[in-house]
Design a protein around this motif. Structure first.
Motif, short mmCIF file in Angstrom:
data_model
loop_
_atom_site.label_atom_id
_atom_site.label_comp_id
_atom_site.label_asym_id
_atom_site.label_seq_id
_atom_site.Cartn_x
_atom_site.Cartn_y
_atom_site.Cartn_z
N MET A 141 64.24 47.50 -19.87
CA MET A 141 63.88 47.84 -18.57
C MET A 141 62.82 48.71 -18.70
O MET A 141 62.90 49.80 -19.63
N LYS A 142 61.77 48.86 -17.48
CA LYS A 142 60.63 49.87 -17.83
C LYS A 142 61.06 50.77 -16.77
O LYS A 142 61.47 50.57 -15.54
N VAL A 143 60.62 52.05 -17.20
CA VAL A 143 60.72 53.12 -16.49
C VAL A 143 59.46 54.05 -16.40
O VAL A 143 58.77 54.34 -17.38
N LEU A 144 58.95 54.28 -15.21
CA LEU A 144 57.78 54.96 -14.90
C LEU A 144 57.83 56.31 -14.77
O LEU A 144 58.71 56.86 -13.87
N ILE A 145 57.23 57.45 -15.62
CA ILE A 145 57.34 58.67 -15.21
C ILE A 145 56.22 59.51 -15.16
O ILE A 145 55.53 59.42 -15.75
N THR A 146 56.17 60.23 -13.93
CA THR A 146 54.95 61.27 -13.68
C THR A 146 55.32 62.64 -14.23
O THR A 146 56.60 62.82 -13.92
N GLY A 147 54.69 63.67 -14.56
CA GLY A 147 55.04 64.89 -15.29
C GLY A 147 55.88 64.79 -16.24
O GLY A 147 56.72 65.56 -16.72
N GLY A 148 55.47 63.58 -17.11
CA GLY A 148 56.34 63.47 -18.46
C GLY A 148 56.13 64.55 -19.56
O GLY A 148 56.98 64.56 -20.57
N THR A 149 54.90 65.47 -19.40
CA THR A 149 55.00 66.31 -20.67
C THR A 149 55.36 67.79 -20.31
O THR A 149 55.29 68.60 -21.00
N GLY A 150 56.05 67.92 -18.96
CA GLY A 150 56.48 69.16 -18.72
C GLY A 150 57.53 69.55 -19.34
O GLY A 150 58.39 68.49 -20.11
N LEU A 151 58.42 70.63 -18.84
CA LEU A 151 59.68 70.87 -19.56
C LEU A 151 60.79 69.88 -19.30
O LEU A 151 61.37 69.38 -20.33
N ILE A 152 61.03 69.64 -17.87
CA ILE A 152 62.25 68.33 -17.74
C ILE A 152 61.61 67.16 -18.10
O ILE A 152 62.33 66.49 -18.80
N GLY A 153 60.51 66.84 -17.89
CA GLY A 153 59.79 65.52 -18.15
C GLY A 153 59.91 65.12 -19.83
O GLY A 153 60.54 64.09 -19.95
N SER A 154 59.46 66.12 -20.57
CA SER A 154 59.58 65.73 -21.99
C SER A 154 60.78 65.58 -22.40
O SER A 154 61.28 64.46 -23.23
N ALA A 155 61.83 66.35 -21.95
CA ALA A 155 63.33 66.24 -22.48
C ALA A 155 63.86 64.84 -21.74
O ALA A 155 64.65 64.25 -22.64
N LEU A 156 63.40 64.59 -20.71
CA LEU A 156 63.85 63.24 -20.19
C LEU A 156 63.55 61.96 -20.93
O LEU A 156 63.98 61.07 -21.12
N VAL A 157 62.10 62.01 -21.04
CA VAL A 157 61.65 60.94 -22.16
C VAL A 157 62.18 61.13 -23.16
O VAL A 157 62.56 59.99 -23.71
N ALA A 158 62.57 61.98 -23.82
CA ALA A 158 63.17 62.01 -25.36
C ALA A 158 64.76 61.30 -24.92
O ALA A 158 65.10 60.46 -25.89
N ARG A 159 65.25 61.63 -24.05
CA ARG A 159 66.56 61.08 -23.55
C ARG A 159 66.48 59.68 -23.55
O ARG A 159 67.31 58.88 -23.69
N LEU A 160 65.59 59.25 -22.69
CA LEU A 160 65.74 57.85 -22.22
C LEU A 160 64.84 56.91 -23.22
O LEU A 160 65.12 55.46 -23.07
N GLN A 161 64.01 57.24 -24.13
CA GLN A 161 62.87 56.11 -24.72
C GLN A 161 63.81 55.33 -25.59
O GLN A 161 63.22 54.39 -25.89
N ASP A 162 65.04 55.66 -26.11
CA ASP A 162 65.83 54.61 -27.05
C ASP A 162 66.46 53.46 -26.22
O ASP A 162 66.87 52.28 -26.88
N ARG A 163 66.65 53.70 -24.88
CA ARG A 163 67.05 52.73 -24.15
C ARG A 163 66.42 51.94 -22.93
O ARG A 163 66.64 50.88 -22.30
N TYR A 164 65.04 52.57 -22.84
CA TYR A 164 64.12 51.95 -21.71
C TYR A 164 62.77 52.14 -22.53
O TYR A 164 62.69 52.85 -23.19
N GLN A 165 61.96 51.03 -21.57
CA GLN A 165 60.48 51.15 -22.09
C GLN A 165 60.00 52.18 -21.28
O GLN A 165 59.63 51.89 -19.93
N VAL A 166 59.61 53.41 -21.76
CA VAL A 166 58.88 54.51 -20.82
C VAL A 166 57.63 54.50 -21.02
O VAL A 166 56.93 54.45 -21.99
N THR A 167 56.91 54.55 -19.83
CA THR A 167 55.49 55.00 -19.45
C THR A 167 55.41 56.17 -18.91
O THR A 167 56.14 56.35 -17.88
#
Length: 301
Positions: free
Chosen positions: A1-27
């Motif tokens: 499944m695909k997930v779109l994230i804005t603010g993905g390089t911020g403190l919360i965003g970058s940690a969330l991307v790291a958590r999700l990227q193995d189970r979702y297709q993250v943009t």
């Protein structure tokens, strides 16, 4: 499944991307795609603008974390406008794009902040508390939330997370607080009686992940730890974890001179409780401030 994230390089965003990227297709949307790609890794798809996406129907979820840092600069008239536009514009665009989809994303999770409650004294605050605030932080968050909640429909559930002060090993508010403590000059602001509602980075990321995957969740959620503390107790906890002295006091008038209107946010707080996320079944990894600070400040043994 695909997930779109804005603010993905911020403190919360970058940690969330790291958590999700193995189970979702993250943009991730970023104004500096090359830098974002280097930061987030090759698994993440990076786009420069929402205009690069023809239809949001391709995404299972949208997570909106974009916004100028609330405490990065003094609140001049120009800075207030930046704070507003950096949040309101993207949220309005996402809501309009979601509303225009024949098959919209199933979930839209948008950021907010506990500043919406305004000063609340010693009275605990939950999502059900009445809000009578009339300051800049309140109006900033209230419009931010209104724009996000407009996307709610039978096809799209909307969750809004009112985040407290995020504690992290690197970056964020804690890093800015540390220098005086490391010099043995730490201490509370004034009497330190106001509420300090904090959350460890692992838990705020966990809350976003939980809301993403729990189909019964929608509406407003406080993104704070279940045990907020008085600011003097938070200050003392930092000093104790670092084994430093704790005798200085920061005069509120000094903060007013340095930060202007923003000082109100630093000297008047709230004891915010995360009732709804706990009722939904989320279990906090760091419910107490001392263990959260140890995780941030002390190397693993």
């Amino acid at each position: 499944m695909k997930v779109l994230i804005t603010g993905g390089t911020g403190l919360i965003g970058s940690a969330l991307v790291a958590r999700l990227q193995d189970r979702y297709q993250v943009t991730v949307l970023s104004r500096t795609p090359q830098r974002a790609q280097q930061q987030l890794g090759k698994k993440v798809h990076v786009l420069k603008s929402l205009d690069d996406i023809a239809d949001l129907s391709a995404y299972y979820a949208v997570i909106n974390l974009q916004g100028e840092g609330i405490a990065d600069k003094r609140w001049s008239t120009r800075q207030k406008l930046r704070l507003e536009q950096s949040r309101w514009l993207i949220t309005r665009q996402l809501t309009e794009r979601i509303q225009a989809c024949a098959q919209p994303p199933e979930v839209f999770i948008s950021g907010s902040a506990i500043g919406i409650y305004g000063p609340q004294g010693a009275e605990p605050v939950t999502e059900a508390s009445s809000i009578q605030a009339d300051d800049f932080a309140h109006h900033l968050c209230a419009e931010w939330e209104r724009l996000a909640l407009a996307a709610d429909s039978e096809k799209t559930r909307v969750c809004v997370v009112r985040t407290g002060v995020v504690l992290a090993e690197k970056g964020g508010a804690l890093e800015k607080m540390l220098p005086p403590y490391l010099l043995g000059l730490g201490g509370p602001i004034g009497k330190g009686e106001f509420g300090f509602s904090w959350i460890h980075l692992d838990d705020i990321v966990g809350i976003f992940e939980f809301l993403l995957e729990q189909e019964s969740c929608r509406g407003i959620y406080n993104g704070t730890a279940p045990e907020p503390v008085a600011q003097r107790d938070f200050s003392a906890a930092i000093a104790k974890v670092l084994r430093k002295s704790h005798f200085m006091r920061v005069p509120p008038v000094l903060l007013k001179l340095v930060f202007g209107e923003m000082a109100e946010m630093l000297t008047k707080g709230q004891f915010v409780l995360p009732d709804r996320i706990r009722s939904a079944g989320y279990s906090f990894r760091y419910p107490q401030v001392k263990e959260a600070l140890r995780a941030c400040l002390l190397p693993p043994s």
